[in-house]
Design an enzyme around this catalytic site. Sequence first.
Site: not given
Length: 236
Positions: A18-19, A35, A67, A69, A129, A182, A189
């Site tokens: 986030d951010g 982004h 969606w 947005r 991973l 977060r 959450i």
Amino acid sequence: MPDLLPRPVPQHVAIIMDGNGRWATARALPRVAGHREGAKAVRRIVEAAIAQGVRYLTLFAFSSENWQRPPGEVADLTFLLKHYLRSELNEMHEQGVCLKIIGERERFGPNLTGELAAAEAKTANNTRLTLVMALSYGGRADIVAAARKAIAAGMAPEALTEQNFAALLATDGIPDPDLLIRTSGELRISNFLLWQTAYSELLFTDVLWPDFGAAEFAAALDEFATRERRFGARPA
């Protein structure tokens, strides 16, 4: 990069990234610039997770609510997802990363859905991973979908257990997150892995996602190492 292994190392780390928008706004840049920087942070954290010995990394890349947005921002996010997949896939494969997608991927259209499936197939045998990308994902929808599968399979109510219900979720075969991070200072959450995070350790940081790097990831793991996990039991 040297391996730095704090003890205990979480087997599975999940992150709500986030951010990005606030990072861009603080610099008088368009949201898409945030982004783009967020996509760079993904690469850093994948590398950091490998270095730290984490086996599973789940990233909340696009929620089912995203969606809603503006269409232009959704288009930018979709474009960046395609770009990330095409530019990073070969390196992820060489690093031994297995890519898994959870969520309603079909909402991105047949072309991107096909690329996602091909990427999963290419990396399926990698074991260093497991990178789980949550795309068009919502925790409530995941639980409802699992309930529908149980009903469709004719499962008797008395036969339903937490274990066999969990096997119907999108994360079947993936251990529950030990640590949920977060970024950006928000303290919620947001409909992410609702079932799976029942006993996860939660860590909230004010750092915006584009600024989150190996040092911040290591600090989160150091904090995790100080936690006493009891899973509902009394302290020893």
